[in-house]
Design an enzyme around this catalytic site. Structure first.
Site, PDB file in Angstrom:
ATOM      1  N   LEU A   1      -8.514  64.600  38.602  1.00 19.18           N
ATOM      2  CA  LEU A   1      -8.456  65.823  37.395  1.00 19.18           C
ATOM      3  C   LEU A   1      -6.946  65.809  36.630  1.00 19.18           C
ATOM      4  O   LEU A   1      -5.870  65.752  37.632  1.00 19.18           O
ATOM      5  CB  LEU A   1      -8.809  67.053  37.758  1.00 19.18           C
ATOM      6  CG  LEU A   1     -10.482  67.169  38.379  1.00 19.18           C
ATOM      7  CD1 LEU A   1     -10.490  68.580  39.253  1.00 19.18           C
ATOM      8  CD2 LEU A   1     -11.245  66.833  37.278  1.00 19.18           C
TER       9      LEU A   1
ATOM     10  N   ASP B   1      -9.382  63.830  44.088  1.00 21.75           N
ATOM     11  CA  ASP B   1      -8.252  64.856  44.147  1.00 21.75           C
ATOM     12  C   ASP B   1      -7.856  65.435  45.466  1.00 21.75           C
ATOM     13  O   ASP B   1      -7.181  66.391  45.960  1.00 21.75           O
ATOM     14  CB  ASP B   1      -8.502  66.178  43.332  1.00 21.75           C
ATOM     15  CG  ASP B   1      -8.405  65.796  41.877  1.00 21.75           C
ATOM     16  OD1 ASP B   1      -7.216  65.630  41.368  1.00 21.75           O
ATOM     17  OD2 ASP B   1      -9.208  65.747  40.977  1.00 21.75           O
TER      18      ASP B   1
ATOM     19  N   GLU C   1      -3.492  71.288  49.812  1.00 23.49           N
ATOM     20  CA  GLU C   1      -3.286  72.646  49.612  1.00 23.49           C
ATOM     21  C   GLU C   1      -4.327  73.723  49.114  1.00 23.49           C
ATOM     22  O   GLU C   1      -4.572  74.602  49.580  1.00 23.49           O
ATOM     23  CB  GLU C   1      -1.914  72.826  48.985  1.00 23.49           C
ATOM     24  CG  GLU C   1      -1.602  74.326  48.860  1.00 23.49           C
ATOM     25  CD  GLU C   1      -0.255  74.506  47.901  1.00 23.49           C
ATOM     26  OE1 GLU C   1      -0.166  74.079  46.806  1.00 23.49           O
ATOM     27  OE2 GLU C   1       0.487  75.118  48.627  1.00 23.49           O
ATOM     28  N   ASP C   2      -4.978  72.911  48.415  1.00 31.46           N
ATOM     29  CA  ASP C   2      -6.091  73.754  47.561  1.00 31.46           C
ATOM     30  C   ASP C   2      -7.421  74.185  48.513  1.00 31.46           C
ATOM     31  O   ASP C   2      -8.181  75.088  48.039  1.00 31.46           O
ATOM     32  CB  ASP C   2      -6.675  73.167  46.344  1.00 31.46           C
ATOM     33  CG  ASP C   2      -5.334  72.923  45.419  1.00 31.46           C
ATOM     34  OD1 ASP C   2      -5.035  74.047  45.169  1.00 31.46           O
ATOM     35  OD2 ASP C   2      -5.200  71.778  45.053  1.00 31.46           O
TER      36      ASP C   2
ATOM     37  N   ARG D   1     -14.297  69.171  43.302  1.00 30.42           N
ATOM     38  CA  ARG D   1     -13.298  69.775  44.667  1.00 30.42           C
ATOM     39  C   ARG D   1     -14.060  70.661  45.538  1.00 30.42           C
ATOM     40  O   ARG D   1     -13.748  70.757  46.542  1.00 30.42           O
ATOM     41  CB  ARG D   1     -12.232  69.968  44.238  1.00 30.42           C
ATOM     42  CG  ARG D   1     -11.186  69.288  43.122  1.00 30.42           C
ATOM     43  CD  ARG D   1      -9.690  69.455  43.160  1.00 30.42           C
ATOM     44  NE  ARG D   1      -9.235  69.447  44.645  1.00 30.42           N
ATOM     45  CZ  ARG D   1      -7.872  69.636  44.822  1.00 30.42           C
ATOM     46  NH1 ARG D   1      -7.199  70.167  43.971  1.00 30.42           N
ATOM     47  NH2 ARG D   1      -7.529  69.516  45.929  1.00 30.42           N
TER      48      ARG D   1
ATOM     49  N   ARG E   1      -8.637  78.328  37.785  1.00 34.43           N
ATOM     50  CA  ARG E   1      -9.388  77.723  39.072  1.00 34.43           C
ATOM     51  C   ARG E   1      -9.634  79.216  40.204  1.00 34.43           C
ATOM     52  O   ARG E   1     -10.193  78.699  41.171  1.00 34.43           O
ATOM     53  CB  ARG E   1      -8.605  76.868  39.955  1.00 34.43           C
ATOM     54  CG  ARG E   1      -8.253  75.515  39.193  1.00 34.43           C
ATOM     55  CD  ARG E   1      -9.517  74.574  39.092  1.00 34.43           C
ATOM     56  NE  ARG E   1      -9.114  73.392  38.412  1.00 34.43           N
ATOM     57  CZ  ARG E   1      -8.642  72.300  39.070  1.00 34.43           C
ATOM     58  NH1 ARG E   1      -8.278  72.288  40.193  1.00 34.43           N
ATOM     59  NH2 ARG E   1      -8.299  71.381  38.298  1.00 34.43           N
TER      60      ARG E   1
ATOM     61  N   HIS F   1      -1.884  75.655  38.196  1.00 32.19           N
ATOM     62  CA  HIS F   1      -1.963  76.633  39.468  1.00 32.19           C
ATOM     63  C   HIS F   1      -0.594  77.815  39.512  1.00 32.19           C
ATOM     64  O   HIS F   1       0.410  77.139  38.702  1.00 32.19           O
ATOM     65  CB  HIS F   1      -1.765  75.938  40.809  1.00 32.19           C
ATOM     66  CG  HIS F   1      -3.089  75.303  41.174  1.00 32.19           C
ATOM     67  ND1 HIS F   1      -3.270  74.082  41.582  1.00 32.19           N
ATOM     68  CD2 HIS F   1      -4.399  75.749  41.453  1.00 32.19           C
ATOM     69  CE1 HIS F   1      -4.581  73.867  41.767  1.00 32.19           C
ATOM     70  NE2 HIS F   1      -5.239  74.838  41.528  1.00 32.19           N
TER      71      HIS F   1
ATOM     72  N   ILE G   1      -1.701  63.238  37.511  1.00 30.95           N
ATOM     73  CA  ILE G   1      -2.866  64.142  37.774  1.00 30.95           C
ATOM     74  C   ILE G   1      -2.463  65.531  38.130  1.00 30.95           C
ATOM     75  O   ILE G   1      -3.171  66.057  39.069  1.00 30.95           O
ATOM     76  CB  ILE G   1      -3.856  63.399  38.786  1.00 30.95           C
ATOM     77  CG1 ILE G   1      -3.040  63.006  40.084  1.00 30.95           C
ATOM     78  CG2 ILE G   1      -4.323  62.174  37.936  1.00 30.95           C
ATOM     79  CD1 ILE G   1      -3.973  62.449  41.150  1.00 30.95           C
TER      80      ILE G   1
ATOM     81  N   CYS H   1       1.312  70.737  46.725  1.00 33.16           N
ATOM     82  CA  CYS H   1      -0.111  70.556  46.783  1.00 33.16           C
ATOM     83  C   CYS H   1      -0.536  69.358  47.656  1.00 33.16           C
ATOM     84  O   CYS H   1      -1.512  69.463  48.374  1.00 33.16           O
ATOM     85  CB  CYS H   1      -0.720  69.535  45.514  1.00 33.16           C
ATOM     86  SG  CYS H   1      -0.098  70.495  43.976  1.00 33.16           S
TER      87      CYS H   1
HETATM   88  N1  GLY Z   1      -5.487  66.961  40.101  1.00 33.43           N
HETATM   89  C1  GLY Z   1      -5.241  68.286  40.636  1.00 33.43           C
HETATM   90  C2  GLY Z   1      -6.268  69.265  40.356  1.00 33.43           C
HETATM   91  O1  GLY Z   1      -6.749  69.273  39.115  1.00 33.43           O
HETATM   92  O2  GLY Z   1      -6.880  69.874  41.204  1.00 33.43           O
END
Ligand code: GLY
Length: 260
Positions: free
Chosen positions: A24, A66, A71-72, A91, A137, A168, A249, A255
């Site tokens: 993304l 991704d 980290e996400d 994701r 997000r 973020h 990206i 991250c």
């Molecule tokens: N490409 C990182 C994200 O959008 O989550």
């Protein structure tokens, strides 16, 4: 006594998948060079290990472009971990594939069940509180669900706002020590860091804000000499890692790992 906001014994990383070139992004600035990204990722992992930390390196997941941005997927605190609920539909499946690794490390593991969303990139844990930036997000319902979990463990959580058009919250800030934050001027201007010592990225070097303090090092993207020099002048030991490919990206230093 260790400071859990920047002294870590462990990190979790995931190797980039070849599909990462379809990751993304907010705008198209070119296709990431996969071979270069592998080299950069290896340098990042080696730098984490150089501090003496154990790095758990997970295999690539081709079905999730991704997924290198681990980290996400989770919030790792000293005494508990929380599995996130990413706001990006592509994701959402990553978290189930991170859960086993997190459960092997922690006795207390919680999950954001929804309906809200939250991604780890929107969370900055400082020496005194957990700051969460609402973003495209991360929404209010996700923040509320996380708040209910962490306050039970004595953490204080503060909801703030990720700047418009910024992926973020931590795209624009990093923790340098328990009380010092590196931030872009635009994020600091929101007032969200009142009471902290804030160091600004140099003008034109806003992308340097996504760094990590990991034990003795501040690990930052290479190519931001004024910000690097400012950090050195302030006594920080800098390690610079090429980030040109992840940057295409919208990824950066924070991250790429979970730290605990
Ligand atoms: N490409 C990182 C994200 O959008 O989550």
């Amino acid at each position: 006594m260790t400071n859990p906001s920047f002294e870590f014994a462990h990190a979790i990383t995931r190797k980039p998948a070849k599909s990462v070139i379809a990751g993304l992004r907010a705008e198209d600035t070119g296709t990431p060079d996969f071979a270069q990204m592998e080299v950069d990722h290896a340098a990042y992992v080696a730098t984490l290990r150089e501090t003496g930390a154990t790095v758990i390196e997970l295999p690539a997941l081709e079905e999730f472009p991704d997924s290198v941005f681990v980290e996400d997927d989770a919030l790792c605190l000293k005494d508990l971990a929380i599995l996130m609920r990413p706001g990006a539909p592509s994701r959402s499946g990553e978290v189930a594939l991170m859960a086993e690794t997190i459960r092997a490390q922690y006795d207390d593991v919680f999950e954001i069940k929804g309906p809200g969303f939250i991604e780890g990139g929107d969370i900055l844990t400082t020496g005194r509180e957990i700051l969460i930036g609402k973003s495209a997000r991360t929404d209010a319902a996700g923040v509320a669900e996380l708040r209910a979990i962490v306050t039970t463990f004595g953490y204080s959580l503060r909801e703030v706002q990720t700047p418009a058009d910024v992926l973020h919250f931590k795209t624009d800030c990093s923790l340098l020590d328990g009380e010092t934050i590196l931030a872009t001027k635009r994020l600091d201007a929101s007032g969200c860091f009142e009471g902290y010592r804030v160091l600004h990225t140099a003008d034109g070097e806003e992308a340097a804000a996504n760094a990590i303090r990991f034990n003795q090092f501040v690990i930052m993207a290479a190519g931001f000499p004024k910000t690097a020099e400012m950090l050195r002048r302030n006594g920080f030991v800098i390690r610079e890692i090429n980030n040109t490919e992840c940057a295409k990206i919208d990824g950066g230093m924070s991250c790429l790992s979970l730290r605990f």
